[in-house]
Every structure is written in structure tokens, then in C-alpha cells.
Design a protein around this motif. Structure first.
Motif, short mmCIF file in Angstrom:
data_model
loop_
_atom_site.label_atom_id
_atom_site.label_comp_id
_atom_site.label_asym_id
_atom_site.label_seq_id
_atom_site.Cartn_x
_atom_site.Cartn_y
_atom_site.Cartn_z
N LEU A 9 35.12 31.16 37.33
CA LEU A 9 36.28 31.70 38.08
C LEU A 9 36.83 32.44 37.93
N VAL A 10 36.24 33.93 37.93
CA VAL A 10 37.14 34.68 37.97
C VAL A 10 37.91 35.07 39.79
N ASP A 11 39.10 35.46 39.41
CA ASP A 11 40.21 35.65 40.34
C ASP A 11 41.65 35.74 39.30
N ASP A 12 41.68 37.14 40.16
CA ASP A 12 43.47 37.10 39.84
C ASP A 12 44.35 37.08 40.89
N ARG A 13 44.33 35.88 41.37
CA ARG A 13 45.37 35.29 42.12
C ARG A 13 45.34 33.59 41.69
N PRO A 14 46.41 33.75 40.54
CA PRO A 14 46.80 31.56 40.18
C PRO A 14 45.75 31.22 41.17
N ALA A 34 39.78 33.31 34.90
CA ALA A 34 39.76 35.00 33.90
C ALA A 34 40.42 35.22 35.49
N SER A 35 41.27 35.88 35.47
CA SER A 35 42.02 36.90 35.69
C SER A 35 42.39 37.89 36.00
N ALA A 40 37.16 38.37 32.22
CA ALA A 40 35.42 37.60 32.31
C ALA A 40 34.58 38.02 31.07
N LEU A 41 34.44 40.00 30.97
CA LEU A 41 33.45 40.52 30.14
C LEU A 41 34.00 39.70 28.26
N VAL A 51 26.90 29.68 35.50
CA VAL A 51 26.87 30.32 37.33
C VAL A 51 28.67 31.54 37.15
N ILE A 52 28.84 32.34 38.18
CA ILE A 52 30.30 32.72 38.00
C ILE A 52 30.33 32.65 39.27
N LEU A 53 31.38 32.90 39.46
CA LEU A 53 32.26 32.82 41.06
C LEU A 53 33.37 34.12 40.37
N LEU A 54 32.61 35.00 41.49
CA LEU A 54 34.31 36.10 41.18
C LEU A 54 34.03 36.89 42.62
#
Length: 227
Positions: A9-14, A34-35, A40-41, A51-54
Motif C-alpha cells: 500500500l503506497v500513499d503519502d497520507r497516513p 509505504a509512505s 515502496a521501491l 499486488v501494489i495499490l499505488l
């Protein structure tokens, strides 16, 4: 014991990460946060993900750039990416997401049930591929030891062949059921294509296994490619 699949899970907002965890917790898989794109990398260097949620809109390295790096790496290029975005800039923006390698592009706010269903499909496909690799590894052991005999002069791998055949049959049955589910649900083209690729690999593995049966010249079968 079946190992759980990992979902990145990739997002800059907690708060967004927390919401995704709440939605996907019912799948009972391992959720990895991953923030940022860089984070993420880094996670993708050591772990395998189903799977990646980006998130698209992130400071620094955005979702498109992160996806481009993921697709350039041999280790990670085949991992499905679902883009999530709070801004809809029209068809061109969506096309850019698919061009970056995404299998889906979802605008926020999204339907939690739909997102969970989409992710579950890729988790199932990942688990079937893991099972297939396990069968291929066992089959390689059989091929490498196929010419050895025990003290009584009989082939030792006969029991292993039977176990392999039974395990493969179970995976074949599950893969067939998953393909039917995808057809019934009119699923994403990427998921359908991945399922078809899985079935082709299963067919190749079954042929290689059948070639090892007594009376078929066993020991000379070639394993199917696992790519």
C-alpha cells in the motif's frame, strides 16, 4: 501451511493508508505500508508482492514515476499495479496510468467492496502461481533423481510422482474455478489474461509430469517455463 500473500500500500497520507488497511483486512493477507515512492521501491527489493495499490498524487516521486521504476526492474515488472487517485483529469490522465503499467485505475472515493474484490483476484492468482512454482520445484527433483534406484532395484520416486500428481490436480481444479469466476464476473482483462497464462503453465507442467509415468520414457521430460 500456506504463506500469506503480501500487498503493498503506497500513499503519502497516513489516513489513506489506514483506510486501505481497514478495507483489505478482511482478505487476511499481509499488508505492507509505504509512505513514498522511494519507500515502496525499497520494500520491493526484498519482498515479493501479489499486488501494489499505488497513489498517483505524491510529493517527490509520484505514482507514475514509481510505476515506471517498478516496471523497469526484472524482479518486479510483473507485479500488478492498481492506481488510486483523488483527482480525475479525464481520459488522458487515465491513459497515462495504463501506459505506466497499471492493470486498473480507480478514482477516490472508491467503493470498498469493489476495491477488495479486485485485490482478492490478484491475490488468488499470486497464490496459484506460488503453488505452481512449488510443483515445478518438486518435479525438478524428480527429474534429477529419476535414474536412481533403491536397494531392491525399484524406482524410489514412484510415491513422489503420485503426490505430485495429486497436488497438481488440486491446483488445476482451483485454477479452473477461478477462471470461471473471472468469466462470470466480467473481470478486468489483465486478470483474465493472467489466469489464462497460469492455465497454460499448468498444462505444460501436467504434460511433463505425465511423461514421467512408467512406460512413457520418463526422465526426459522438459519442464515448462515459469516466466
Amino acid at each position: 501451511m500456506v504463506q500469506k500473500a503480501k500487498i503493498l500500500l503506497v500513499d503519502d497520507r497516513p489516513e489513506n493508508l489506514l483506510a486501505l488497511e481497514a478495507i483489505l483486512s478482511a482478505l487476511d493477507q499481509t499488508l505492507v505500508r509505504a509512505s513514498s515512492g522511494e519507500e515502496a521501491l525499497k520494500a520491493l527489493l526484498t519482498d515479493d508482492f501479489a499486488v501494489i495499490l499505488l497513489d498517483v498524487q505524491m510529493p517527490g516521486m509520484d505514482g507514475f514515476e514509481t510505476a515506471a521504476h517498478i516496471k523497469r526492474r526484472e524482479r518486479t515488472r510483473d507485479i500488478p499495479i492498481i492506481f488510486l487517485t483523488a483527482i480525475n483529469h479525464g481520459p488522458h490522465h487515465t491513459f497515462r496510468g495504463y501506459a505506466a503499467g497499471a492493470v486498473d485505475y480507480i478514482s477516490k472515493p472508491f467503493d470498498p467492496w469493489v476495491l477488495r474484490a479486485k485485490v482478492s483476484v490478484f491475490v488468488e492468482l499470486y497464490m496459484k502461481n506460488c503453488q505452481l512454482r512449488e510443483q515445478a520445484a518438486l518435479l525438478r527433483l524428480q527429474l534429477e533423481g529419476g535414474g536412481h534406484t533403491n536397494a531392491g532395484g525399484s524406482k524410489e520416486p514412484a510415491g513422489l510422482l503420485a503426490e505430485l500428481s495429486a497436488r497438481l490436480a488440486a491446483v488445476e481444479e482451483q485454477a479452473e474455478a477461478l477462471s470461471k469466476q473471472l468469466d462470470d464476473d466480467s473481470a478486468d482483462a489483465a486478470a483474465v489474461a493472467t489466469a489464462a497464462h497460469l492455465e497454460r503453465k499448468l498444462t505444460g507442467l501436467r504434460r511433463a509430469l505425465d511423461a514421467l509415468e512408467p512406460g512413457t520414457g520418463g526422465g526426459t521430460a522438459a519442464l515448462p517455463s515459469q516466466n
